[in-house]
Design a protein around this motif. Sequence first.
Motif, PDB file in Angstrom:
ATOM      1  N   ASN A 239     -44.017  92.684 146.452  1.00  0.00           N
ATOM      2  CA  ASN A 239     -43.684  92.958 147.851  1.00  0.00           C
ATOM      3  C   ASN A 239     -44.969  93.416 148.561  1.00  0.00           C
ATOM      4  OD1 ASN A 239     -42.532  93.609 150.304  1.00  0.00           O
ATOM      5  ND2 ASN A 239     -40.775  94.670 149.406  1.00  0.00           N
ATOM      6  N   ILE A 240     -45.896  92.488 148.738  1.00  0.00           N
ATOM      7  CA  ILE A 240     -47.243  92.827 149.211  1.00  0.00           C
ATOM      8  C   ILE A 240     -47.239  93.281 150.665  1.00  0.00           C
ATOM      9  CG2 ILE A 240     -49.626  92.054 149.354  1.00  0.00           C
ATOM     10  CD1 ILE A 240     -48.489  92.094 146.543  1.00  0.00           C
ATOM     11  N   GLU A 241     -46.409  92.660 151.483  1.00  0.00           N
ATOM     12  CA  GLU A 241     -46.374  93.032 152.905  1.00  0.00           C
ATOM     13  C   GLU A 241     -45.951  94.489 153.070  1.00  0.00           C
ATOM     14  OE1 GLU A 241     -47.410  91.539 155.439  1.00  0.00           O
ATOM     15  OE2 GLU A 241     -47.536  89.395 154.965  1.00  0.00           O
ATOM     16  N   LYS A 242     -44.928  94.897 152.327  1.00  0.00           N
ATOM     17  CA  LYS A 242     -44.469  96.282 152.414  1.00  0.00           C
ATOM     18  C   LYS A 242     -45.528  97.224 151.856  1.00  0.00           C
ATOM     19  CE  LYS A 242     -40.325  99.064 151.883  1.00  0.00           C
ATOM     20  NZ  LYS A 242     -38.876  99.034 151.539  1.00  0.00           N
ATOM     21  N   ALA A 243     -46.156  96.812 150.752  1.00  0.00           N
ATOM     22  CA  ALA A 243     -47.219  97.625 150.164  1.00  0.00           C
ATOM     23  C   ALA A 243     -48.368  97.795 151.141  1.00  0.00           C
ATOM     24  CB  ALA A 243     -47.714  96.988 148.868  1.00  0.00           C
ATOM     25  N   LEU A 244     -48.754  96.692 151.792  1.00  0.00           N
ATOM     26  CA  LEU A 244     -49.878  96.730 152.738  1.00  0.00           C
ATOM     27  C   LEU A 244     -49.599  97.693 153.884  1.00  0.00           C
ATOM     28  CD1 LEU A 244     -52.625  95.471 153.595  1.00  0.00           C
ATOM     29  CD2 LEU A 244     -51.298  93.860 154.975  1.00  0.00           C
ATOM     30  N   SER A 245     -48.412  97.629 154.446  1.00  0.00           N
ATOM     31  CA  SER A 245     -48.057  98.500 155.559  1.00  0.00           C
ATOM     32  C   SER A 245     -48.145  99.970 155.158  1.00  0.00           C
ATOM     33  CB  SER A 245     -46.640  98.180 156.039  1.00  0.00           C
ATOM     34  OG  SER A 245     -46.239  99.062 157.053  1.00  0.00           O
ATOM     35  N   MET A 246     -47.632 100.283 153.974  1.00  0.00           N
ATOM     36  CA  MET A 246     -47.651 101.663 153.500  1.00  0.00           C
ATOM     37  C   MET A 246     -49.070 102.108 153.166  1.00  0.00           C
ATOM     38  SD  MET A 246     -45.220 103.345 150.555  1.00  0.00           S
ATOM     39  CE  MET A 246     -43.743 103.036 151.520  1.00  0.00           C
ATOM     40  N   GLU A 247     -49.849 101.223 152.535  1.00  0.00           N
ATOM     41  CA  GLU A 247     -51.223 101.575 152.159  1.00  0.00           C
ATOM     42  C   GLU A 247     -52.122 101.777 153.384  1.00  0.00           C
ATOM     43  OE1 GLU A 247     -51.746  98.285 149.630  1.00  0.00           O
ATOM     44  OE2 GLU A 247     -51.135  99.360 147.809  1.00  0.00           O
ATOM     45  N   ARG A 248     -51.869 100.996 154.433  1.00  0.00           N
ATOM     46  CA  ARG A 248     -52.622 101.185 155.676  1.00  0.00           C
ATOM     47  C   ARG A 248     -52.350 102.579 156.253  1.00  0.00           C
ATOM     48  NH1 ARG A 248     -51.093  96.848 158.177  1.00  0.00           N
ATOM     49  NH2 ARG A 248     -49.234  97.809 159.058  1.00  0.00           N
ATOM     50  N   ASP A 249     -51.084 102.993 156.211  1.00  0.00           N
ATOM     51  CA  ASP A 249     -50.721 104.311 156.720  1.00  0.00           C
ATOM     52  C   ASP A 249     -51.311 105.429 155.852  1.00  0.00           C
ATOM     53  OD1 ASP A 249     -49.287 103.086 158.719  1.00  0.00           O
ATOM     54  OD2 ASP A 249     -47.329 103.331 157.745  1.00  0.00           O
ATOM     55  N   VAL A 250     -51.298 105.209 154.540  1.00  0.00           N
ATOM     56  CA  VAL A 250     -51.850 106.217 153.627  1.00  0.00           C
ATOM     57  C   VAL A 250     -53.357 106.363 153.843  1.00  0.00           C
ATOM     58  CG1 VAL A 250     -52.305 106.783 151.206  1.00  0.00           C
ATOM     59  CG2 VAL A 250     -50.050 105.924 151.882  1.00  0.00           C
ATOM     60  N   TYR A 251     -54.051 105.248 153.970  1.00  0.00           N
ATOM     61  CA  TYR A 251     -55.504 105.298 154.195  1.00  0.00           C
ATOM     62  C   TYR A 251     -55.820 106.006 155.506  1.00  0.00           C
ATOM     63  CZ  TYR A 251     -60.255 103.689 155.214  1.00  0.00           C
ATOM     64  OH  TYR A 251     -61.590 103.647 155.535  1.00  0.00           O
ATOM     65  N   SER A 252     -55.084 105.660 156.552  1.00  0.00           N
ATOM     66  CA  SER A 252     -55.293 106.284 157.855  1.00  0.00           C
ATOM     67  C   SER A 252     -55.038 107.792 157.784  1.00  0.00           C
ATOM     68  CB  SER A 252     -54.366 105.635 158.887  1.00  0.00           C
ATOM     69  OG  SER A 252     -54.474 106.270 160.138  1.00  0.00           O
TER      70      SER A 252
END
Length: 373
Positions: A239-252
């Motif tokens: 589920n890469i799209e969901k992972a990407l969205s969450m990882e972007r928020d975590v990095y920010s």
Amino acid sequence: MILTQCAVCATELGLTLGKKCGRCSTRYCGAECQKKHWEEGGHDKLCKQIKKAGGAEQYNANKRYTEAVVVAAEACAEDTKGQTCFICTQALHWKTKEGLVRGCACRGTAGFAHVSCLAEQAKILLAEAEENNLGAKVLDERYRRWYACSMCEQEYHGVVRCALGWACWKTYLGRPETDQFRSNAMGLLGMGLASAGHLADALTVQEAELAMTRRLGESEDAILVVQGNLASTYSMLGNIEKALSMERDVYSGRLKLHGEEDSNTLRAAGNYAVSLHDLQRFEEAKSLFRKTIPVARRTLGEENVLTLRMRWTYARVLYLDEGASLDDLHEAVATLESVAHLWKRIFGPAHPETQKAQEALKGAREALAKGGV
């Protein structure tokens, strides 16, 4: 997994919904399922046994721990043949009769142990630190014994990490929800399950952990830790799209809280870039890596695990991009030659990621042989 479902129909209950058996705390969605379990599911015979073990959650954790130890010892049997535990000095554990494991970067005859011995050692060290009020720094250092080797200091991986995750969870699950060790144990269990490939179980644990962390009003930093682990599991599940969205928020969030040089910020950047790579958004991934890898090399060092993983993934981004130039391919090969050499020297040939580094180097060389655009 931890018990978040009805024991009969598997309805998701989270950590707070449904009802429990008054004697053993087995969880149900309602009275109908509870009655059915007692009359048809054999609960009438197990209820006293479960209560004696400490309740449904404890009974489940004990059972899953025992199973995980067997799996870990069997997986390590060839590597540990003829060796003894560095803690108790025996080949078979005196009480459990379990075999040895080794899931770290120790070489030669070092690093062989029983999961039970590793768990008991971690438990004793942490209890001593608690009882003597040795402070947060000492507590954190000793808590590492639940997931990292005391000799080579590298984290355990695969089925060994999974078994220790269950060991940690069964040790602290009886504490209040607000207890830090209980919270940390849930996190270790989730990561251990993921490391061993039990991704559906890992997802259940991590989603429950995130819900609990939010419900208890934990700090933003604590929530980001759980979100980062959950995102990694989503990624492994595809589920890469969901992972990407969450990882972007975590990095920010990490960048805002701690700045670009913090190791957690760099780890979040690496995870975010990996998902960009998985979605073939190569230019974005390259841009992020080119900004963060120099920071990692400067602040963490060339031989740090995170630095090596970031460089490794960056090289893959370079050579897997169909638009890669010859300069990109040469850089990818040079980077992976360095990373593969360091990885093998630091972690040894038996570490599962050593082979992955060699395979990535082979792929980069093949891409270079075909030539870039």
